[in-house]
Write an enzyme that holds these catalytic residues in place. Structure first.
Site, short mmCIF file in Angstrom:
data_model
loop_
_atom_site.label_atom_id
_atom_site.label_comp_id
_atom_site.label_asym_id
_atom_site.label_seq_id
_atom_site.Cartn_x
_atom_site.Cartn_y
_atom_site.Cartn_z
N SER A 69 38.38 37.97 57.49
CA SER A 69 37.17 38.44 56.82
C SER A 69 35.96 37.59 57.24
CB SER A 69 37.38 38.43 55.30
OG SER A 69 36.38 39.16 54.64
N ASP A 125 40.39 44.70 55.08
CA ASP A 125 40.26 43.25 54.94
C ASP A 125 41.61 42.55 55.03
OD1 ASP A 125 39.89 40.59 53.76
OD2 ASP A 125 37.92 41.33 53.18
#
Length: 749
Positions: A80, A226
């Protein structure tokens, strides 16, 4: 300190012992074995950067300390926000460049898909100006659809590509300056997906795609989101890359105390944090004695507070500074560190030559239409500024979910390939608008509008739009807009419209004596030309029928039906950068309507409307002077041909459209200043304080127009950009005792 735990895998324990022994041997000055390179005389250091949203900007601070201490980094694994920082650093960006980027970036724009207004196609500008509610709704295969995420990532992807220009041709992440891996999650299976090849920007985008916020990235048949969902601190990935010693930076959000869990949103966020912390704790247990854990105390920096990047960088520096004693065991001498940096593969800074340009079209639109938007030419160097403009123009057509590009090799030639992908929630789109004016005295007007646009009706981009409005002035409009060339400059547009409006009649003293309700049914055919994305010229024929009746006043006043027919022409110019609170640009409009008895009209009224305004900005201050005039050239005009004036910014103090006449005029100056922002996280709505000075009136006869007859007024307001459009709390005043204190939503300059 790292969480060593009681149970460790044999691999982790062995790696930890080997790392300790290596450090001790080096510290004792042991001679390298024959044939060893300098890189083998020390443990291989892997950097692991966790996810955590805006808190991840602390990773930059950690990197600054590692550089200062001359700690070599041999591989990076990021998730991320850690994938953003780690990927850009691995690609060759310096910590100074990274810090400048995150602290100067307009995060509002980075996390939006809408292109800058001044880059939209002119027709899309009209949509943005009229329908301000920020909600995407489509219709496909017989059902209503919405995007797979609030953000498709168009602007963010383009931003990453700009920063990664030097490595656009590198497909193997081991060939970057520092070998790199981005970690994503398969949203279908929940599995960890380690990305070590392909498009680096796409890999970073996949790693940071928060489910429900960002649309998933489709790659090799998988929907990727993610990486924190599966592994928010990928120590195992660094081990797989050959790391002997791991420096793990954990900036994940800690669990919230009980007293904070007082809302459903807080509880939902806590559940997500619990899931993330479980996989973080599992990775922490694999750390050995030689590994180093850096845990910045992020304090008040929230995961969505990207405007707190500078503070996050400082916190990262302080946290890494607290581990200097342990990091010093990995530190190199100045000479060794210089040699280490020199051994990194540095991509050539020379511009890449483009031998051909092509479009891989995934839509029903003709590739020639898309190619007409591209200015990048074959035979010259890759110019990212030009490519960015090309992509913005293609995306500005309004029919694509995203527009990407890539470089490819074909024998000895290098090609630039544009990849537009049509919206998954189209090809029919629905937009909404709201207008509201309430003076807190029981007098209010409102309008709720919607448009339904069916796009891609043919290869040239023909579209059928229907607009509907309810409220004080109901309206129903439909138009088939058909470009007739691949450049989409020229078009034809048959149309039909039904509308209603009120017209007030005044006596000599300016008192309202009657209010008419006018109904129009109009049909027409236009031909026209668009000029880039800044202007449009139209000309056409009109045929209209209507009725007028007295709603308020003496019922014996004349009422009846009317016929109109004639010619219409208009020219519109618009370069504003924002339709709510612009900081640059200008607009001007000129329209002429000529009623001709030869085309069925009962009179020969010839009318004209002209308006213009220009934005001047100095820092946080903006000034917008403007003028407007509407009137008829002759005296054949009747009540049905009236113009109206009044309302906020249009003689504030009067109600909207309160004044009517065959001639109306207005001069005004609007001014405002940015005074702060309102909102949470990366999305912040700007707040403005301002006012206006206005002079104008409505006249029945041209001879009545004079400066002595002008009505002066003005306003002060507090304004903000909202989900529903611009909103103002304003006080307006005008001569004659007219004043209002009201709330206005959707008002346009």
């Amino acid at each position: 300190m790292p969480n060593t735990g009681r149970k460790k895998s044999g691999f982790a324990l062995g790696a930890g012992i080997a790392a300790v022994l290596s450090i001790l041997i080096l510290a004792a000055g042991a001679a390298p074995a024959a044939g060893d390179t300098p890189a083998r005389q020390r443990p291989r250091v892997g950097l692991v950067l966790s996810g955590g949203g805006a808190r991840g900007m602390a990773h930059i601070g950690v990197l600054k300390v590692l550089e200062e201490m001359r700690v070599p980094i041999d591989c990076i694994a990021g998730v991320s926000a850690g994938a953003i920082v780690g990927g850009l650093y691995a690609a060759g960006l310096s910590t100074a460049e990274l810090e400048k980027l995150v602290t100067s970036l307009s995060w509002n724009e980075a996390f939006m898909d809408t292109p800058p207004v001044d880059e939209m196609a002119f027709r899309r500008k009209e949509d943005s100006q009229k329908y301000k509610i920020d909600f995407d709704l489509g219709h496909r295969d017989g059902r209503f659809t919405v995007p797979r995420g609030l953000i498709q990532g168009q602007n963010l992807n383009l931003l990453l590509k700009q920063q990664l220009t030097r490595v656009l041709e590198i497909r193997d992440f081991d060939r970057l300056s520092i070998p790199f891996r981005a970690v994503a999650s398969d949203i279908v299976t929940g599995e960890e997906v380690v990305l070590g090849s392909g498009d680096l920007a796409e890999a970073i985008r996949a790693s940071l795609s928060i489910p429900g916020v960002f649309a998933p990235v489709e790659r090799d048949g998988r929907f990727l989101v993610d990486g924190g969902v599966a592994n928010n601190l990928p120590v195992n990935v660094a081990r797989q890359m050959g790391a002997d010693v791991v420096i793990a930076v954990d900036i994940s959000t800690p669990l919230r105390p009980k007293e904070v869990l007082q809302s459903s949103a807080a509880i939902s966020a806590q559940i997500l944090t619990i899931l993330l912390q479980r996989n973080v704790q599992a990775q922490l247990k694999t750390l050995g004695p030689a590994d180093i854990l850096v845990r910045p105390d992020m304090g008040s920096v929230k995961s969505m507070d990207f405007y707190g990047s500078a503070q996050a960088v400082r916190i990262g520096q302080m946290a890494a500074g607290e581990e200097r004693a342990r990091l010093s065991a990995l530190s190199m001498t100045e000479g060794e560190y210089g040699e280490h940096l020199a051994r990194r593969a540095q991509p050539s800074p020379d511009p890449l030559r483009i031998d051909y340009v092509k479009v891989e079209n995934r839509s029903k639109m003709s590739p020639k239409v898309i190619e007409s938007q591209i200015e990048t030419k074959a035979g010259g160097p890759l110019d990212m500024a030009v490519v960015k403009k090309d992509i913005e123009r293609i995306y500005g057509l309004g029919t694509f979910e995203r527009v990407d590009f890539r470089l490819e090799k074909r024998e000895k030639e290098r090609g630039l390939v544009f990849e537009p992908v049509e919206k998954s929630w189209g090809p029919t789109y629905i937009k909404f608008g709201l207008g509201l004016a309430d003076n807190f005295k029981g007098e209010s007007t409102y309008s709720l509008s919607a448009s339904v646009t069916q796009t891609e009706m043919n290869a040239l981009g023909g579209e059928w739009r229907t607009e509907a409005q309810i409220g004080e002035e109901p309206r129903l409009f439909t138009e088939f807009y058909q470009p007739i060339d691949y450049s989409t400059r020229y078009f034809v547009a048959p149309q039909a419209e039904y509308r209603e409006r009120n017209v007030n009649v005044f006596d000599a003293e300016g008192n309202t004596v009657a209010r008419y309700r006018i109904r129009h049914l109009v049909g027409g055919l236009d031909v026209g030309r668009q000029f880039g994305n800044w202007g449009e010229l139209r000309a056409g024929v009109r045929r209209a029928y209507g009725t007028s009746r007295v709603n308020v006043g003496d019922p014996s006043l004349e009422t009846g039906s009317f016929n109109r027919g004639g010619l219409a022409a208009s020219f519109r110019y618009n370069t504003l950068d924002n339709f709510n609170f612009p900081s640059r640009g200008a607009t001007s409009d000129l329209s002429i309507d000529s009623n001709l008895v030869e085309l069925g009209s009962e009179n020969r009224a010839h009318g004209m409307t002209v308006s213009a305004q220009k934005v001047f900005t100095w820092g946080d201050y903006s000034l917008i002077p403007g003028i407007m005039y509407s009137g008829f050239f002759n005296t054949d005009a009747t009540i049905e041909d009236s113009y109206s004036l009044g309302g906020f910014f249009n003689l504030s103090g009067y109600l909207p459209e309160e004044l009517s006449g065959q001639h109306v005029g207005l001069g005004r100056v609007i001014f405002y200043r940015k005074i702060g922002s309102l909102g949470l996280g990366h999305y912040r709505s700007q707040l403005y304080f301002g006012g206006s000075a206005e002079a104008g009136n409505a006249w029945r006869e041209r001879e009545d127009i004079s400066t002595s007859a002008l009505i002066y007024g003005g306003s002060i307001f507090l304004g903000a950009e909202t989900f529903l459009g611009p909103a103002y709390l304003a006080y307006g005043i005008a001569e004659g005792g007219h004043h209002t204190l009201g709330l206005y939503i959707g008002q346009r300059f």
